[in-house]
Design a protein around this motif. Structure first.
Motif, PDB file in Angstrom:
ATOM      1  N   UNK A   1       0.419  -5.675   6.787  1.00  0.00           N
ATOM      2  CA  UNK A   1       1.282  -6.868   6.743  1.00  0.00           C
ATOM      3  C   UNK A   1       1.509  -7.345   5.315  1.00  0.00           C
ATOM      4  N   UNK A   2       0.474  -7.296   4.495  1.00  0.00           N
ATOM      5  CA  UNK A   2       0.612  -7.748   3.108  1.00  0.00           C
ATOM      6  C   UNK A   2       0.956  -6.594   2.174  1.00  0.00           C
ATOM      7  N   UNK A   3       0.442  -5.402   2.446  1.00  0.00           N
ATOM      8  CA  UNK A   3       0.766  -4.246   1.610  1.00  0.00           C
ATOM      9  C   UNK A   3       2.274  -4.018   1.548  1.00  0.00           C
ATOM     10  N   UNK A   4       2.925  -4.140   2.692  1.00  0.00           N
ATOM     11  CA  UNK A   4       4.340  -3.801   2.770  1.00  0.00           C
ATOM     12  C   UNK A   4       5.292  -4.984   2.728  1.00  0.00           C
ATOM     13  N   UNK A   5       4.755  -6.224   2.616  1.00  0.00           N
ATOM     14  CA  UNK A   5       5.620  -7.410   2.641  1.00  0.00           C
ATOM     15  C   UNK A   5       6.683  -7.402   1.538  1.00  0.00           C
ATOM     16  N   UNK A   6       6.332  -7.130   0.276  1.00  0.00           N
ATOM     17  CA  UNK A   6       7.371  -7.113  -0.774  1.00  0.00           C
ATOM     18  C   UNK A   6       8.483  -6.106  -0.471  1.00  0.00           C
ATOM     19  N   UNK A   7       8.095  -4.930   0.041  1.00  0.00           N
ATOM     20  CA  UNK A   7       9.087  -3.900   0.346  1.00  0.00           C
ATOM     21  C   UNK A   7      10.018  -4.357   1.461  1.00  0.00           C
ATOM     22  N   UNK A   8       9.467  -4.963   2.503  1.00  0.00           N
ATOM     23  CA  UNK A   8      10.292  -5.450   3.612  1.00  0.00           C
ATOM     24  C   UNK A   8      11.314  -6.468   3.130  1.00  0.00           C
ATOM     25  N   UNK A   9      10.857  -7.431   2.341  1.00  0.00           N
ATOM     26  CA  UNK A   9      11.770  -8.468   1.849  1.00  0.00           C
ATOM     27  C   UNK A   9      12.827  -7.875   0.927  1.00  0.00           C
ATOM     28  N   UNK A  10      12.408  -6.968   0.060  1.00  0.00           N
ATOM     29  CA  UNK A  10      13.348  -6.365  -0.885  1.00  0.00           C
ATOM     30  C   UNK A  10      14.428  -5.571  -0.164  1.00  0.00           C
TER      31      UNK A  10
ATOM     32  N   UNK B   1       2.114  -1.929  -7.795  1.00  0.00           N
ATOM     33  CA  UNK B   1       1.907  -0.518  -7.511  1.00  0.00           C
ATOM     34  C   UNK B   1       1.644  -0.248  -6.043  1.00  0.00           C
ATOM     35  N   UNK B   2       0.950  -1.172  -5.372  1.00  0.00           N
ATOM     36  CA  UNK B   2       0.710  -1.025  -3.942  1.00  0.00           C
ATOM     37  C   UNK B   2       2.015  -1.054  -3.162  1.00  0.00           C
ATOM     38  N   UNK B   3       2.950  -1.886  -3.587  1.00  0.00           N
ATOM     39  CA  UNK B   3       4.241  -1.947  -2.903  1.00  0.00           C
ATOM     40  C   UNK B   3       4.997  -0.628  -3.041  1.00  0.00           C
ATOM     41  N   UNK B   4       4.751   0.090  -4.149  1.00  0.00           N
ATOM     42  CA  UNK B   4       5.364   1.415  -4.317  1.00  0.00           C
ATOM     43  C   UNK B   4       4.805   2.375  -3.271  1.00  0.00           C
ATOM     44  N   UNK B   5       3.490   2.301  -3.063  1.00  0.00           N
ATOM     45  CA  UNK B   5       2.856   3.166  -2.063  1.00  0.00           C
ATOM     46  C   UNK B   5       3.371   2.879  -0.660  1.00  0.00           C
ATOM     47  N   UNK B   6       3.926   1.672  -0.462  1.00  0.00           N
ATOM     48  CA  UNK B   6       4.458   1.307   0.849  1.00  0.00           C
ATOM     49  C   UNK B   6       5.983   1.234   0.844  1.00  0.00           C
ATOM     50  N   UNK B   7       6.599   2.059  -0.007  1.00  0.00           N
ATOM     51  CA  UNK B   7       8.024   2.314   0.135  1.00  0.00           C
ATOM     52  C   UNK B   7       8.972   1.745  -0.890  1.00  0.00           C
TER      53      UNK B   7
ATOM     54  N   UNK C   1       9.768  -2.214  -8.121  1.00  0.00           N
ATOM     55  CA  UNK C   1       8.456  -2.862  -8.118  1.00  0.00           C
ATOM     56  C   UNK C   1       8.150  -3.464  -9.480  1.00  0.00           C
ATOM     57  N   UNK C   2       8.534  -2.771 -10.531  1.00  0.00           N
ATOM     58  CA  UNK C   2       8.323  -3.288 -11.883  1.00  0.00           C
ATOM     59  C   UNK C   2       9.053  -4.616 -12.086  1.00  0.00           C
ATOM     60  N   UNK C   3      10.236  -4.737 -11.500  1.00  0.00           N
ATOM     61  CA  UNK C   3      10.999  -5.993 -11.633  1.00  0.00           C
ATOM     62  C   UNK C   3      10.241  -7.192 -11.056  1.00  0.00           C
TER      63      UNK C   3
END
Length: 440
Positions: free
Chosen positions: A319-328, A353-359, A365-367
């Motif tokens: 839920x938290x690992x992938x949250x940034x990716x989902x929103x993006x 970096x974790x968000x990169x691992x989750x897509x 991610x750097x942004x």
């Protein structure tokens, strides 16, 4: 007898002072000198922070400003005598920005005298953290060593805890370190629900928060008074109301802290009703349920660490690992911050970096820790990416700066000044490596 006691105490004070000075010398790096010589970093891979990756690219800067970005063979020095630094095989990144942090204000949670929390009151928009920022904080050297070169400094208590500032992590005192004195006003929107312990079920339960209407009513009155105050320039000075007028005049961003869908919608609607349109949201998984509302109102979201486990049994493991990716992926502009133990703030790049691992794409991610935070704070014309004309705040790493296993800084610059990357951990590493005859 009195004189003997006096001189004994004085001697002890002098000895203690000398010991403390020696301790500071071990913990705190030297303050960097102003850039005297133009510098050209040659041969590195430049991650500009705006989505581009430039191979074998040179970065030049002079007097704290980036003057060149491109192939070294294309450089027209135009009279500038650059000092060449070969960084072949290494990576160049813009300095990371840590949002929403009490580092520099709080030091040791269990020692009250190290925490600047004396101000009383829940509504203090006029309280500016810049004057309290402690440049001797022991958290600063480890942050710099991981590429975090700027902090948005906030106060942690209150409904409106104060006005944040942007601090660079170099300088003798806050006056030298301040980059932007007043960046954002934070609003901790009240929770509509409160939790309580139910003895019969041996569990935590939720019920309506009886203070919700009271606090929102107080906010309504305060902002209404500020709106009227704005239209009465000859009125007697009111520091609280005057600080809030900066929101109406678009001189500050309003950062709202809310998580539940009801609170997110009501808080943003509240701000919009007063003509405030520079708004950012600090929220977690609740933001996913109101994505359309956030997109419609163009609200960027600042999410907590990806290093988090599910809070409830019905939450997905990631839920938290992938949250940034989902929103993006849903079209939301995402930034990241740290919450929890202050010492773990050094993990900011690895949250990305974790968000990169989750897509998430690595440059996107750097942004989340460079350009997007800079936009929120209104400093993206100076920081957040590597571009000609911007401030030369950047660093060089042997490996991927978002990867905890390979990130290893070799050079870092704040405003063109080369900073000392050695802190207590690096000094201990050298000391014990020498003792046990271990090579790097």
């Amino acid at each position: 007898m009195k004189n003997k006691t006096f001189y004994t105490i004085l001697t002890m004070i002098l000895i203690l002072s000398s010991l403390l000075e020696g301790l500071d010398a071990q913990i705190l790096p030297m303050v960097a000198k102003e850039q005297e010589t133009p510098i050209l970093l040659v041969g590195g891979t430049v991650h500009t922070g705006d989505g581009r990756v430039l191979e074998d690219t040179a970065v030049g800067f002079d007097k704290g400003t980036i003057t060149f970005l491109g192939k070294a063979s294309d450089l027209d020095a135009n009279g500038i005598d650059y000092k060449i630094i070969d960084i072949t095989g290494q990576q160049v990144y813009p300095g990371f920005i840590l949002l929403n942090s009490i580092i520099g204000i709080n030091e040791i949670s269990g020692v009250p005298h190290t925490n600047d929390t004396l101000e009383e009151g829940d509504y203090l928009p006029n309280l500016q953290t810049v004057y309290a920022f402690d440049m001797t904080s022991t958290f600063l050297p480890p942050l710099r060593f991981n590429g975090v070169l700027y902090i948005e400094s906030i106060r942690s208590r209150g409904v409106i805890p104060g006005t944040s500032s942007v601090m660079s992590l170099d300088g003798w005192n806050w006056e030298e370190a301040v980059f932007k004195r007043a960046a954002a006003i934070h609003l901790d929107w009240p929770s509509a629900l409160s939790s309580y312990y139910d003895a019969e079920t041996n569990s935590r339960m939720l019920r309506p928060n009886t203070s919700y209407e009271k606090i929102t009513g107080e906010l309504e009155k305060l902002f209404s008074d500020a709106k009227q105050y704005e239209q009465m320039p000859t009125a007697q000075t009111n520091l609280k109301l005057e600080a809030l007028t900066d929101l109406f005049q678009k001189e500050r961003v309003l950062v709202i802290h809310a998580n539940e869908p009801k609170e997110i919608i009501e808080s943003i609607t509240f701000a919009k009703s007063f003509g405030i349109d520079q708004i950012s949201l600090v929220a977690s998984e609740g933001s996913l349920e109101v994505v359309d509302f956030l997109k419609e109102n163009q609200i960027p979201v600042i999410v907590p660490p990806t290093y988090n486990l599910p809070r409830n049994d019905d939450m997905d493991y990631d839920a938290f690992y992938g949250l940034p990716t989902q929103l993006q992926r849903m079209g939301i502009e995402v930034s990241m911050y740290h919450v929890g133990s202050l010492s773990n703030s050094i993990n900011l790049p690895f949250y990305a970096g974790t968000s990169v691992a989750f897509g998430m794409n690595k440059e996107e991610a750097l942004k989340t820790i460079t350009l997007h935070p800079a936009k929120i704070l209104g400093i993206d014309d100076k920081l957040g990416s590597i571009a000609v004309g911007k401030v030369a705040s950047l660093f060089v790493s042997k490996g991927d700066a978002l990867d905890i296993q390979t990130n290893a800084l070799t050079l870092a610059f704040i405003g063109g000044k080369q900073i000392d990357l050695e802190g207590p951990q690096q000094l201990d590493y050298k000391r014990y490596s020498a003792k046990f005859d271990q090579n790097e």
